[in-house]
Design a protein around this motif. Structure first.
Motif, short mmCIF file in Angstrom:
data_model
loop_
_atom_site.label_atom_id
_atom_site.label_comp_id
_atom_site.label_asym_id
_atom_site.label_seq_id
_atom_site.Cartn_x
_atom_site.Cartn_y
_atom_site.Cartn_z
N MET B 1 -0.87 -4.60 -14.81
CA MET B 1 -2.32 -4.72 -14.73
C MET B 1 -2.73 -5.32 -13.38
SD MET B 1 -3.76 -3.43 -17.27
CE MET B 1 -2.44 -2.29 -17.64
N GLU B 2 -2.02 -6.38 -12.98
CA GLU B 2 -2.34 -7.02 -11.70
C GLU B 2 -2.07 -6.03 -10.56
OE1 GLU B 2 -0.31 -8.59 -13.97
OE2 GLU B 2 -1.72 -10.11 -14.67
N VAL B 3 -1.03 -5.21 -10.74
CA VAL B 3 -0.68 -4.24 -9.69
C VAL B 3 -1.76 -3.17 -9.57
CG1 VAL B 3 0.99 -2.48 -9.01
CG2 VAL B 3 1.80 -4.67 -9.91
N VAL B 4 -2.25 -2.71 -10.72
CA VAL B 4 -3.32 -1.70 -10.70
C VAL B 4 -4.54 -2.27 -10.00
CG1 VAL B 4 -4.86 -0.30 -12.11
CG2 VAL B 4 -2.48 -0.58 -12.80
N ALA B 5 -4.90 -3.50 -10.37
CA ALA B 5 -6.08 -4.13 -9.77
C ALA B 5 -5.89 -4.30 -8.26
CB ALA B 5 -6.33 -5.49 -10.44
N ALA B 6 -4.67 -4.74 -7.86
CA ALA B 6 -4.41 -4.96 -6.44
C ALA B 6 -4.48 -3.65 -5.66
CB ALA B 6 -3.02 -5.59 -6.26
N THR B 7 -3.98 -2.57 -6.30
CA THR B 7 -4.00 -1.27 -5.64
C THR B 7 -5.43 -0.79 -5.42
OG1 THR B 7 -1.95 -0.75 -6.81
CG2 THR B 7 -3.12 1.10 -5.80
N LYS B 8 -6.25 -0.93 -6.48
CA LYS B 8 -7.64 -0.48 -6.35
C LYS B 8 -8.38 -1.29 -5.29
CE LYS B 8 -8.14 1.62 -10.87
NZ LYS B 8 -8.44 1.42 -12.30
N ARG B 9 -8.07 -2.62 -5.30
CA ARG B 9 -8.72 -3.48 -4.32
C ARG B 9 -8.32 -3.08 -2.90
NH1 ARG B 9 -7.49 -8.00 -6.97
NH2 ARG B 9 -5.63 -8.33 -5.71
N ALA B 10 -7.01 -2.82 -2.73
CA ALA B 10 -6.50 -2.46 -1.40
C ALA B 10 -7.12 -1.14 -0.91
CB ALA B 10 -4.98 -2.35 -1.44
N LEU B 11 -7.27 -0.19 -1.84
CA LEU B 11 -7.86 1.10 -1.46
C LEU B 11 -9.31 0.92 -1.05
CD1 LEU B 11 -6.38 3.29 -4.33
CD2 LEU B 11 -5.87 3.56 -1.89
N GLU B 12 -10.00 0.07 -1.79
CA GLU B 12 -11.42 -0.14 -1.52
C GLU B 12 -11.61 -0.80 -0.16
OE1 GLU B 12 -14.15 -2.49 -4.32
OE2 GLU B 12 -13.43 -0.72 -5.42
N GLU B 13 -10.79 -1.86 0.08
CA GLU B 13 -10.90 -2.59 1.35
C GLU B 13 -10.70 -1.66 2.53
OE1 GLU B 13 -8.01 -5.68 1.23
OE2 GLU B 13 -9.14 -6.85 -0.25
N ARG B 14 -9.80 -0.70 2.38
CA ARG B 14 -9.50 0.18 3.51
C ARG B 14 -10.28 1.49 3.43
NH1 ARG B 14 -5.35 -2.63 1.93
NH2 ARG B 14 -4.24 -3.90 3.44
N GLN B 15 -11.15 1.58 2.44
CA GLN B 15 -11.99 2.76 2.24
C GLN B 15 -11.17 4.05 2.20
OE1 GLN B 15 -15.07 2.33 5.25
NE2 GLN B 15 -16.25 1.13 3.80
N VAL B 16 -10.06 3.99 1.45
CA VAL B 16 -9.22 5.18 1.28
C VAL B 16 -9.61 5.83 -0.04
CG1 VAL B 16 -6.87 6.04 1.04
CG2 VAL B 16 -7.34 4.06 2.51
N VAL B 17 -9.79 7.15 -0.03
CA VAL B 17 -10.11 7.85 -1.27
C VAL B 17 -8.81 8.28 -1.93
CG1 VAL B 17 -11.32 9.80 -2.29
CG2 VAL B 17 -12.26 8.68 -0.26
N ALA B 18 -8.56 7.77 -3.12
CA ALA B 18 -7.33 8.13 -3.84
C ALA B 18 -7.60 8.07 -5.32
CB ALA B 18 -6.19 7.19 -3.47
#
Lengths: 159, 541
Positions: B1-18
């Protein structure tokens, strides 16, 4: 019992999503909603299911899911099934008891946490396993168990 | 769960669409949390033991930067021409090298809550074939031809069992799917419902058609939220798409399915106790006869199948019973050999290098599975003992003869063990056979439902004796006393819990009798025994 709890009970009993509603499903719904089965809930389930109070108590006392006093803030479960046992569950249980100053499963006197033993948390490949507030954690060591419990007790202290 | 949250946060910070999907287990539990990344046109690259910090670097360097982190990757999936530098193909990993996936064909590859992904991967072709090209009898015949044996433990031929229900003219009949998985060491039912619940929903629908039944229950333990939520999600979508409910695919066949929950009770995995639990009562076994095919849940004819059994059904119908029967150990009825067709879905835990879930053809040896695929015991230790088929399954020594046993229901039974649900707990030389036996009996004592006194009191008495032996206080008479209790449990119990409940002790005595003697006669421990014996006790009130 306050009116708010009473209404949570009747909501839980009366608005179950599935089409097969039973004494057991109703009791599980109450446990999910308020975390325990007060005698008012037994009465509500008996009334709804057209069962006797005795019938409902019979089911509630059979399954170890149910508690009959209000829950503490945190629920700590340690698995002692064979996979976890082989991987050292008894040392995890001892560490958990020690961190919570308990000598067996049960509630801490300050109402912060409950320690429960579980026969199988269903994550044997990650043994030994514990669950804190239903979040599974695997490959636990006595040290990591102590840390996790300390973390959760700290978070209890903060609110 | 923490990994999913961290991944989404990281994508958002870098404005990557995935697209971030949560999938069920791929089976490589030793490497979890596992995360895989697929960039357009590239292979799927899997990273092992991902932490929130690692997820952040994966997003930065691989997703955004296009450079896979080979040092953290366990493998890739996809065409071999896409091979990234320094990363092996995942199918070359020993744990996957000899797999043949039928029931687990979609596990880890599709979003388990999305029925469209299941359908896009060939899902519901089998139901469509059955409803449009086959009669119910022909559908059942296909399962008979396949030789499919029940995967819950008893290994009874599924097609024969379906026949008992199909022959009953009652207009209201039930198919029950048992995911009351309390077997410690077995997590494959849960794994299937977490990873691909739709195959079970399609399987139960086909079973309903083959038996002229009109209603199904998938029975899951309360609190196992991922399997519950995901199964409910695909059932809801199946109704929306007309794959459940009235007049399915315009065939005139109607079938309803719902998820029913049980409380924590190991015995509710027993078929009649399961029916009591569905009816909302204490899960205690019923007297037989009448058998479930005559009087089952809510008094109606019923048929029970394990999750794994039903998970095979769509592929059997789609590809034919002959195909399934060609996998596994062949039958030789003239010589009394039943054969075990298809695959085994094994759960490996304990002292083994690669823990997790694997699906292998029946007929492989334990040695293939435990050494060639799962990497043997770590830390240079010796493999000593195997506990198979759940707590009632007993223990095997990891002797050369036992390691050469082939995966086959009858071969295991002859060796004094049960292949059953597929759980294998591996123990190294530090494990004490007496202490493990005590733990297994403590489990059985805790989980006895209490209906039959030979089981209720026999388990408590056995545990008392085993605690005494573990504490080096046993006497020579204790061995005979345990056998006497065991005989009474076997003779006087309604269900397998009591009937098979002595298996852990009898099999341990068979293979590790010398360790019991060491405790009793020499007052000596035979492994890494705990200083203080721990056996939680529960008496159901």
């Amino acid at each position: 019992m306050d009116a708010a709890t009473q209404s949570l009970i009747s909501d839980a009993v009366n608005s179950q999503p599935q089409s097969t509603v039973t004494v057991l499903s109703s009791l599980l719904a109450v446990e999910d909603a308020i975390g325990y089965i007060p005698k008012e809930a037994v009465e509500a389930v008996a009334l709804q299911m057209d069962a006797t109070i005795n019938d409902v108590w019979a089911v509630a006392t059979f399954y170890p899911n149910f508690r009959f006093v209000p829950p503490t803030e945190h629920r700590i479960e340690v698995c002692w099934g064979p996979s976890c046992h082989v991987m050292g569950a008894d040392r995890i249980i001892a560490a958990a008891q020690d961190s919570l100053s308990l000598s067996d499963e049960g509630d801490t006197p300050d109402g912060k946490a409950t320690l429960r033993y579980n026969t199988c948390l269903g994550a044997c490949a990650h043994a030994p396993v514990m669950a804190i507030d239903h979040h599974l954690a695997g490959r636990i060591t006595p040290e990591s168990a102590r840390e996790k419990i300390a973390d959760v007790l700290r978070s209890a202290a903060s609110h | 769960m923490e990994v999913v949250a961290a991944t989404k946060r990281a994508l958002e910070e870098r404005q990557v669409v995935a697209n971030v999907s949560e999938v069920g287990t791929l089976g490589l539990c030793f490497a979890e949390p596992l995360m895989d990344v697929q960039t357009p046109g590239g292979p799927r690259i899997f990273y092992r033991n991902v932490t929130p910090e690692l997820a952040d670097s994966i997003v930065e360097r691989h997703v955004a930067g296009g450079n896979p982190l080979s040092e953290h990757a366990i493998g890739y999936l996809g065409h071999r021409s896409l091979a990234p530098d320094g990363i092996p193909h995942l199918d070359d990993h020993p744990m996957r090298s000899m797999e043949q996936r039928i029931a687990l064909r979609n596990a880890g590859n599709i979003d388990p809550s999305d029925l469209y992904q299941y359908i896009a991967n060939g899902g519901y072709a089998a139901l469509n074939k059955a409803l449009t090209q086959m009669s119910p009898d022909e559908t059942r015949q296909e399962v008979l031809t396949s030789g499919l044996r029940g995967r819950g433990g008893a290994a009874f031929p599924a097609g024969v069992k379906w026949g008992f229900l199909a022959g009953n003219p009652d207009p209201n009949k039930y198919i029950l799917c048992n995911c009351e998985e309390g077997d410690p060491g077995a997590f494959n039912d849960r794994g299937i419902l977490e990873s691909d619940p739709a195959t079970v929903v399609e399987g139960i629908t086909i079973a309903g058609y083959a038996c002229n039944a009109n209603r199904g229950y998938i029975f899951i333990r309360h609190g196992h939220n991922q399997p519950i939520d995901r199964t409910r999600a695909v059932i809801e979508q199946a109704y929306e798409l007309g794959l459940l409910g009235e007049n399915i695919l315009g065939s005139g066949f109607s079938f309803d399915v719902e998820v029913a929950l049980t409380g924590d009770s190991y015995v509710s995995g027993e078929e009649t106790a399961l029916m009591e639990a569905i009816e909302g009562k204490r899960s205690m076994p019923r007297y037989r006869p009448p058998f479930p095919a005559q009087v089952g849940v809510f008094g109606k004819p019923s048929n029970i199948n394990n999750v794994k059994t039903l998970a095979y059904v769509p592929e059997i119908v789609a590809r034919g019973g002959e195909w399934f029967a060609s996998i596994g150990t062949p039958a030789d009825r003239d010589n009394g050999i039943n054969g075990s067709s298809g695959t085994a879905i094994l759960c490996l835990s304990g002292d083994i290098t690669y823990t997790g879930l694997m699906e292998v053809p029946l007929g492989m040896t334990l040695r293939n599975v435990l050494f060639d695929m799962a990497g043997g015991v770590p830390n240079g230790k010796r493999m000593k003992l195997l506990q198979t088929g759940g707590p009632l399954g007993g223990v095997l020594s990891a002797s050369d003869a036992n390691l050469d046993l082939v995966l086959d229901f009858d071969v295991f039974r002859a060796a004094g063990a049960i292949l059953g649900s597929g759980g294998i707990i591996v123990c190294d030389e530090d494990t004490c056979a007496v202490d493990l036996t005590r733990n297994l009996i403590a489990f059985c004592q805790y989980e006895s439902c209490g209906k039959c006194f030979p089981c209720r009191m026999g388990m408590s008495h056995l545990l008392e004796v085993l605690e005494r032996i573990s504490n080096l206080e046993g006497t020579e008479e204790d061995l005979a006393l345990m056998r006497n209790i065991g005989e009474n449990m076997q003779a006087g119990s309604l269900c397998g819990h009591g009937q098979l409940g002595f298996n852990p002790v009898s099999s341990a005595l068979r293979y590790f009798g010398d360790e019991f003697e060491a405790h009793i006669l020499d007052k000596r421990h035979t492994g890494d025994c705990p200083e203080q014996v721990f056996s939680p006790k529960l008496t159901r009130r």
